[in-house]
Design a protein around this motif. Structure first.
Motif, mmCIF file in Angstrom:
data_model
loop_
_atom_site.group_PDB
_atom_site.id
_atom_site.type_symbol
_atom_site.label_atom_id
_atom_site.label_comp_id
_atom_site.label_asym_id
_atom_site.label_seq_id
_atom_site.Cartn_x
_atom_site.Cartn_y
_atom_site.Cartn_z
ATOM 1 N N PRO A 80 65.640 40.356 -23.637
ATOM 2 C CA PRO A 80 66.765 41.407 -23.514
ATOM 3 C C PRO A 80 67.693 41.475 -24.385
ATOM 4 C CG PRO A 80 67.016 39.572 -21.546
ATOM 5 C CD PRO A 80 65.884 39.276 -22.730
ATOM 6 N N LYS A 81 68.575 42.513 -24.637
ATOM 7 C CA LYS A 81 69.605 42.660 -25.320
ATOM 8 C C LYS A 81 70.958 42.332 -24.770
ATOM 9 C CE LYS A 81 66.986 43.874 -29.083
ATOM 10 N NZ LYS A 81 66.293 42.702 -29.867
ATOM 11 N N THR A 82 71.890 42.007 -25.379
ATOM 12 C CA THR A 82 73.079 41.719 -24.786
ATOM 13 C C THR A 82 73.974 42.957 -24.885
ATOM 14 O OG1 THR A 82 72.843 39.310 -25.117
ATOM 15 C CG2 THR A 82 75.046 40.213 -24.554
ATOM 16 N N SER A 83 74.465 43.696 -23.955
ATOM 17 C CA SER A 83 74.951 44.925 -24.210
ATOM 18 C C SER A 83 76.477 44.798 -24.243
ATOM 19 C CB SER A 83 74.851 45.661 -22.895
ATOM 20 O OG SER A 83 75.272 45.422 -21.678
ATOM 21 N N ARG A 84 77.249 45.343 -25.002
ATOM 22 C CA ARG A 84 78.694 45.352 -25.005
ATOM 23 C C ARG A 84 79.394 45.329 -23.847
ATOM 24 N NH1 ARG A 84 81.002 48.517 -29.963
ATOM 25 N NH2 ARG A 84 79.831 47.106 -31.004
ATOM 26 N N ARG A 85 78.921 46.171 -22.825
ATOM 27 C CA ARG A 85 79.642 46.311 -21.726
ATOM 28 C C ARG A 85 79.582 44.924 -20.778
ATOM 29 N NH1 ARG A 85 77.227 47.934 -16.552
ATOM 30 N NH2 ARG A 85 75.161 47.674 -17.511
ATOM 31 N N ASN A 86 78.234 44.322 -21.030
ATOM 32 C CA ASN A 86 78.116 42.942 -20.108
ATOM 33 C C ASN A 86 79.370 41.929 -20.732
ATOM 34 O OD1 ASN A 86 76.601 44.123 -18.342
ATOM 35 N ND2 ASN A 86 74.782 43.435 -19.335
ATOM 36 N N ILE A 88 81.949 42.499 -22.176
ATOM 37 C CA ILE A 88 83.550 42.932 -21.952
ATOM 38 C C ILE A 88 83.877 42.410 -20.445
ATOM 39 C CG2 ILE A 88 85.069 44.841 -21.354
ATOM 40 C CD1 ILE A 88 83.741 46.027 -23.911
ATOM 41 N N LEU A 89 82.671 42.721 -19.645
ATOM 42 C CA LEU A 89 82.987 42.588 -18.084
ATOM 43 C C LEU A 89 82.982 41.001 -17.805
ATOM 44 C CD1 LEU A 89 83.090 43.590 -15.456
ATOM 45 C CD2 LEU A 89 80.539 43.695 -15.252
ATOM 46 N N LEU A 90 82.225 40.244 -18.623
ATOM 47 C CA LEU A 90 82.170 38.730 -18.398
ATOM 48 C C LEU A 90 83.579 38.143 -18.858
ATOM 49 C CD1 LEU A 90 80.748 35.901 -17.954
ATOM 50 C CD2 LEU A 90 79.841 36.272 -20.146
ATOM 51 N N SER A 91 83.934 38.871 -19.841
ATOM 52 C CA SER A 91 85.349 38.100 -20.454
ATOM 53 C C SER A 91 86.478 38.676 -19.649
ATOM 54 C CB SER A 91 85.657 39.051 -21.898
ATOM 55 O OG SER A 91 84.613 38.611 -22.836
ATOM 56 N N LEU A 147 89.575 34.909 -6.365
ATOM 57 C CA LEU A 147 89.094 34.085 -7.448
ATOM 58 C C LEU A 147 87.755 33.701 -7.424
ATOM 59 C CD1 LEU A 147 92.354 32.247 -8.135
ATOM 60 C CD2 LEU A 147 91.242 34.120 -9.490
ATOM 61 N N PHE A 148 87.322 33.291 -6.129
ATOM 62 C CA PHE A 148 85.916 32.751 -5.831
ATOM 63 C C PHE A 148 84.755 33.750 -6.217
ATOM 64 C CE2 PHE A 148 82.419 32.011 -3.219
ATOM 65 C CZ PHE A 148 81.879 30.601 -3.730
ATOM 66 N N VAL A 149 85.137 34.849 -5.885
ATOM 67 C CA VAL A 149 84.002 36.198 -6.091
ATOM 68 C C VAL A 149 84.031 36.417 -7.525
ATOM 69 C CG1 VAL A 149 83.635 38.490 -5.721
ATOM 70 C CG2 VAL A 149 84.315 37.047 -3.842
ATOM 71 N N CYS A 150 85.255 36.348 -8.225
ATOM 72 C CA CYS A 150 85.082 36.624 -9.719
ATOM 73 C C CYS A 150 84.631 35.490 -10.379
ATOM 74 C CB CYS A 150 86.772 36.540 -10.151
ATOM 75 S SG CYS A 150 87.709 38.048 -9.882
ATOM 76 N N ALA A 151 84.735 34.108 -9.921
ATOM 77 C CA ALA A 151 84.157 33.033 -10.681
ATOM 78 C C ALA A 151 82.590 33.025 -10.434
ATOM 79 C CB ALA A 151 84.537 31.825 -10.159
ATOM 80 N N LEU A 152 82.223 33.655 -9.369
ATOM 81 C CA LEU A 152 80.583 33.727 -8.834
ATOM 82 C C LEU A 152 80.102 34.789 -9.915
ATOM 83 C CD1 LEU A 152 78.571 32.495 -7.016
ATOM 84 C CD2 LEU A 152 79.235 34.507 -5.353
ATOM 85 N N LEU A 153 80.750 35.905 -9.857
ATOM 86 C CA LEU A 153 80.324 37.022 -10.670
ATOM 87 C C LEU A 153 80.278 36.475 -12.262
ATOM 88 C CD1 LEU A 153 81.820 40.218 -9.060
ATOM 89 C CD2 LEU A 153 79.517 39.446 -9.072
ATOM 90 N N ALA A 154 81.373 35.868 -12.710
ATOM 91 C CA ALA A 154 81.198 35.473 -13.972
ATOM 92 C C ALA A 154 79.998 34.283 -14.304
ATOM 93 C CB ALA A 154 82.693 34.725 -14.328
ATOM 94 N N LEU A 157 76.850 36.678 -14.463
ATOM 95 C CA LEU A 157 76.789 37.319 -15.661
ATOM 96 C C LEU A 157 76.553 36.525 -16.944
ATOM 97 C CD1 LEU A 157 79.445 40.081 -15.705
ATOM 98 C CD2 LEU A 157 77.115 40.366 -15.796
ATOM 99 N N PHE A 158 77.107 35.072 -16.937
ATOM 100 C CA PHE A 158 77.034 34.083 -17.826
ATOM 101 C C PHE A 158 75.347 33.864 -18.002
ATOM 102 C CE2 PHE A 158 76.910 29.601 -19.324
ATOM 103 C CZ PHE A 158 77.328 29.880 -20.700
ATOM 104 N N ASP A 159 74.762 33.523 -16.819
ATOM 105 C CA ASP A 159 73.279 33.470 -16.636
ATOM 106 C C ASP A 159 72.480 34.466 -17.316
ATOM 107 O OD1 ASP A 159 71.258 31.993 -15.856
ATOM 108 O OD2 ASP A 159 70.848 33.524 -14.380
ATOM 109 N N ARG A 160 73.052 35.407 -16.949
ATOM 110 C CA ARG A 160 72.196 36.740 -17.396
ATOM 111 C C ARG A 160 72.113 37.114 -18.751
ATOM 112 N NH1 ARG A 160 68.150 37.583 -13.726
ATOM 113 N NH2 ARG A 160 69.100 37.432 -11.543
ATOM 114 N N ILE A 161 73.438 36.996 -19.242
ATOM 115 C CA ILE A 161 73.940 37.446 -20.857
ATOM 116 C C ILE A 161 73.615 36.529 -21.696
ATOM 117 C CG2 ILE A 161 75.953 38.203 -22.304
ATOM 118 C CD1 ILE A 161 77.021 39.426 -19.788
#
Length: 176
Positions: A80-86, A88-91, A147-154, A157-161
């Motif tokens: 899979p290609k890493t999109s710029r949107r993902n 930016i969202l991860l950052s 913060l827990f939800v943000c860390a979980l989403l990060a 995304l880190f795993d997928r990206i």
């Protein structure tokens, strides 16, 4: 007086290949009796002959060449290609977690409704007379939860990206 005959290189190549109908073939033969078309027909015939001789000397690809090319293409397309949107969202999620953790210690443990800075005219329009005057909001718990939800989403995304493409490329390169 006869109209000049329009002959193109495409028509001459079709004549050389023998793919013209009888009327067009006679027209080309009539036109090629004159000097400029006769010379052009000879040039194109020589070109066609040289191209055919080159084609006869081509080597066939090795056995399995096409199969290995198609495997490489499908392996490349599978990553899979890493999109710029993902990215930016991860950052943004990581930055939110860092800023939230730093500012968490400076916040009070709870707020009361009467301590919030809400303009009086907005309070009059909302008809909040039925609400108690002091509702405690545990701000620290709310921020820790977000913060827990943000860390979980990060982490997701880190795993997928980053991790998934890295390990899939590694898997593809180790199979060759």
């Amino acid at each position: 007086m006869k109209k000049p005959i329009k002959i193109s290189d495409e028509l001459l190549f079709d004549y050389i290949d023998g793919s013209l109908n009888h009327a067009d073939r006679l027209m080309v033969e009539e036109a090629c009796k004159k000097s400029p078309w006769k010379e052009r027909l000879q040039e194109l015939t020589a070109l066609d002959t040289s191209l055919l001789s080159i084609h006869d000397n081509w080597a066939e690809p090795a056995e399995g060449f096409n199969t290995s090319i198609m495997k490489n293409i499908s392996a490349y397309e599978a990553t899979p290609k890493t999109s710029r949107r993902n990215i930016i969202l991860l950052s943004a999620l990581i930055l939110t977690c860092i800023i939230g953790c730093i500012s968490l210690s400076s916040l009070p443990a709870s707020y009361y409704m009467n301590q919030l800075l809400i303009p009086q005219e907005a309070l009059n329009n909302l008809n909040i007379n039925e609400l108690p005057k002091s509702i405690a909001i545990n701000l620290q718990l709310v921020i820790e939860g977000s913060l827990f939800v943000c860390a979980l989403l990060a982490l997701i995304l880190f795993d997928r990206i980053i991790l998934k493409p890295f390990f899939s490329k590694r898997k593809v390169s180790s199979s060759h």
